[in-house]
Design an enzyme around this catalytic site. Structure first.
Site, PDB file in Angstrom:
ATOM      1  N   ASP A 185    -122.870  47.473 -26.552  1.00 15.28           N
ATOM      2  CA  ASP A 185    -121.504  47.804 -26.103  1.00 15.28           C
ATOM      3  C   ASP A 185    -121.512  48.595 -24.787  1.00 15.28           C
ATOM      4  O   ASP A 185    -122.084  49.673 -24.713  1.00 15.28           O
ATOM      5  CB  ASP A 185    -120.861  48.622 -27.232  1.00 15.28           C
ATOM      6  CG  ASP A 185    -119.483  49.186 -26.904  1.00 15.28           C
ATOM      7  OD1 ASP A 185    -118.927  48.870 -25.839  1.00 15.28           O
ATOM      8  OD2 ASP A 185    -118.957  49.952 -27.750  1.00 15.28           O
ATOM      9  N   HIS A 359    -115.882  54.550 -28.292  1.00 15.36           N
ATOM     10  CA  HIS A 359    -117.061  53.921 -27.688  1.00 15.36           C
ATOM     11  C   HIS A 359    -118.031  54.962 -27.135  1.00 15.36           C
ATOM     12  O   HIS A 359    -117.629  56.023 -26.664  1.00 15.36           O
ATOM     13  CB  HIS A 359    -116.633  52.974 -26.564  1.00 15.36           C
ATOM     14  CG  HIS A 359    -115.827  51.811 -27.047  1.00 15.36           C
ATOM     15  ND1 HIS A 359    -116.396  50.649 -27.509  1.00 15.36           N
ATOM     16  CD2 HIS A 359    -114.482  51.642 -27.163  1.00 15.36           C
ATOM     17  CE1 HIS A 359    -115.435  49.803 -27.873  1.00 15.36           C
ATOM     18  NE2 HIS A 359    -114.262  50.384 -27.669  1.00 15.36           N
TER      19      HIS A 359
HETATM   20 ZN   LIG Z   1    -114.234  45.802 -29.163  1.00 14.09          ZN
HETATM   21 ZN   LIG Z   2    -113.677  48.046 -31.682  1.00 16.83          ZN
END
Ligand SMILES: [Zn+2]
Ligand SMILES: [Zn+2]
Length: 546
Positions: A185, A359
């Site tokens: 990510d 995130h």
């Molecule tokens: Zn996502």
């Molecule tokens: Zn997500």
């Protein structure tokens, strides 16, 4: 094979193939930009999967966010394969498939975080990770030539709100064993440091709720179960009852509650019908629509067009959500309405944290790279500059022994004992969908042409006095390529009445917010025309400021 989410924000999808077995990871959607007129959602092009449909064994989901599950109803229509996911993820998927009348024929297989399954040549472990919703996992996929790790969306939260930790050990274990490739990510690669824990929002939100002179309306993503849980607990501590407003908010709260993943003390919830009469000093409303989606709860509340909630002077409004790039204008316009009503409005972290990201920031990304030490590294989930910076970070760390591959959708990589190789690009791209008709549109142009050739175009023209907000004259309805000759005049005058009614029933604030008024007129006209002609012409409301 990356099919979505690399080089753009949203519609994440990646296919992994070994011999005759293909496993698809995630099936996300994205919301269209404003210029994609009449398009409701955007999904990945799955031509490659359709061409290889005999080999597609399953779709494996990392978590329940729209950009990871939103395309399922469309993809399942073409490719009905088993879907694997954790409990909360599958509950949200079920709901979606049920609405699309696809649930009955779907095969949903629940896996536990930490559990393992085998699909064809792949043995997959679901590694628990922390993120902004619950039941999120990364995937460790054992293949005959090595282990591939796909992080899904993650941050490394040391104090997760539900006390279910990020499984650092699992990543370390695979790192020690040796990992062929890591897909990770990249969303927050531009942010230095660590992303604060979900618990970091508590002090400030609690302070605001404690000192709020009247009711509090807090908006967050309906999937942010951790946030919702913490807000409920705050409400309990400061002596407020809670109410849930908005379709997804109510539905997700019900699902999480039924799965025992959301604790709501008895007697804590105010029923919708009691909201208007409830003491505002003892009330906290959790509302959906944090991105100012047209016709969502918060947008309606902002322009005083909500059945249950009105913002009054000294009410507190807390936007506990990220402002997604592209939505700024709509969100700030919505907040302006709140300010006009003399509400106390909080929408950023300038005076204390009211929202944290789900995130990983740079230090967490480095930590993960350092634990996994993959042979090859492929940044995913991000726009090109984010993938680029994530690749640069990996390079700088020096933990990747093989290739660092900066690739976008449609660029397959083949891994062999000799290394990682770029192969001939495959079909990839965006498919535009009108969720009303469930039709797929390869290109918006095609759809417009189709509309224009079959159903024509209807342009209601409304002249509004900028100062009074009143209509200057009767609306004009211009049509092209639409209407049978016999009852044409009747339909046009009916359409004019619809516009007049819609405009007349809107309040002054809505009337000055042209995007709201246009959307209302478009919706009402669409319904009216569809009912009386069974056609779906392109409707383009035009507002003339005079
Ligand atoms: Zn996502
Ligand atoms: Zn997500």
């Amino acid at each position: 094979m990356p099919l979505g989410g690399l080089g753009e924000f949203g519609m994440n999808m990646l296919a992994l193939r070994y011999g005759e077995d293909i496993v698809v990871i995630d099936a996300g959607m994205m919301f269209p930009e404003a210029e994609l007129l009449g398009v409701d959602i955007v999904i990945p092009d799955i031509t490659y999967l359709k061409q290889n449909r005999e080999q597609v064994r399953a779709i494996v989901l990392t978590h329940a966010h729209e950009d990871h599950i939103g395309a399922l109803p469309y993809i399942l229509r073409e490719l009905n394969v088993p879907i694997y996911g954790t409990r909360f993820t599958l509950s949200l998927v079920s709901k979606r498939l049920e609405e699309a009348a696809l649930l009955e024929n779907a095969t949903l297989r629940e896996v536990l975080p930490g559990g393992k399954i085998e699909i064809g040549a792949f043995a997959i472990e679901f590694i628990p990770v922390t993120h902004s919703t619950i039941d999120c996992v990364a995937l460790a996929i054992r293949t005959p030539i090595g282990v591939v790790i796909h992080t899904g969306d993650f941050k490394i939260d040391q104090t997760p709100a539900d006390d279910r930790p990020f499984d650092l050990h699992a990543f370390a274990r695979y790192g020690q064993e040796g990992v062929l490739a890591l897909f990770s990510d990249s969303t927050n690669v531009e942010r230095p440091g660590f992303t604060p824990s979900e618990r970091a929002v508590v002090p400030r939100i609690e302070e605001l709720c404690r000192t709020a002179p009247r009711k509090v309306v807090l908006s967050c993503f309906a999937s942010s179960i951790h946030r919702i849980q913490q807000v409920i607990e705050i409400a309990e501590r400061v002596g407020r009852k809670v109410a849930f407003v908005g379709r997804s908010m109510v539905s997700n709260v019900e699902i999480a509650h039924s799965l025992d993943r959301l604790r709501i003390p008895d007697g804590m919830v105010v029923r919708p019908q009691d909201l208007r009469s409830f003491d505002p000093k003892k009330l906290l409303i959790l509302a959906g629509g944090s991105q100012a989606e047209p016709l969502s709860s918060l947008s309606r509340i902002a322009v005083d067009n909500h059945r249950l909630v009105t913002i009054e002077e000294n009410d507190t409004v807390i936007l506990s959500a990220r402002i997604i790039p592209g939505n700024e204008r709509a969100i700030f316009r919505m907040l302006d309405h709140m300010f006009r009503r003399n509400a106390l409005v909080y929408y950023d972290n300038s005076a204390g944290i009211i929202h944290v990201s789900g995130h990983a920031s740079q230090e967490e990304q480095k930590l993960l790279l350092g634990l996994v030490r993959p042979r090859h590294f492929i940044p995913i989930h991000g726009e090109y500059r984010q993938l680029f910076r994530h690749a640069a970070m990996a390079h700088q760390l020096g933990v990747v022994s093989g290739e660092i591959l900066l690739i976008e959708n449609g660029q397959p990589i083949e891994f062999t004992a000799q290394g990682a190789f770029r192969r001939e690009p495959i079909a990839a791209g965006r498919v535009l969908v009108d969720s009303g008709s469930l039709e797929e549109i390869e290109e918006v142009v095609v759809r417009d042409r189709k509309h224009l050739s079959e159903d024509g175009v209807v342009v209601p023209i409304i002249a509004i006095d900028k100062h009074t907000g009143k209509m200057e004259s009767l609306p004009e309805i211009v049509t092209r390529g639409f209407l049978p000759a016999d009852d044409g005049a009747e339909i046009v005058s009916g359409a004019r009445d619809v516009v007049l009614r819609t405009f007349g029933s809107s309040n002054p604030e809505e009337k000055t917010d042209y995007s709201v008024i246009k959307e209302k007129i478009r919706n009402d006209l669409k319904r009216y025309i569809n009912k009386h002609t069974s056609k779906r012409p392109l409707i383009l409301p035009v507002i003339l400021e005079v």
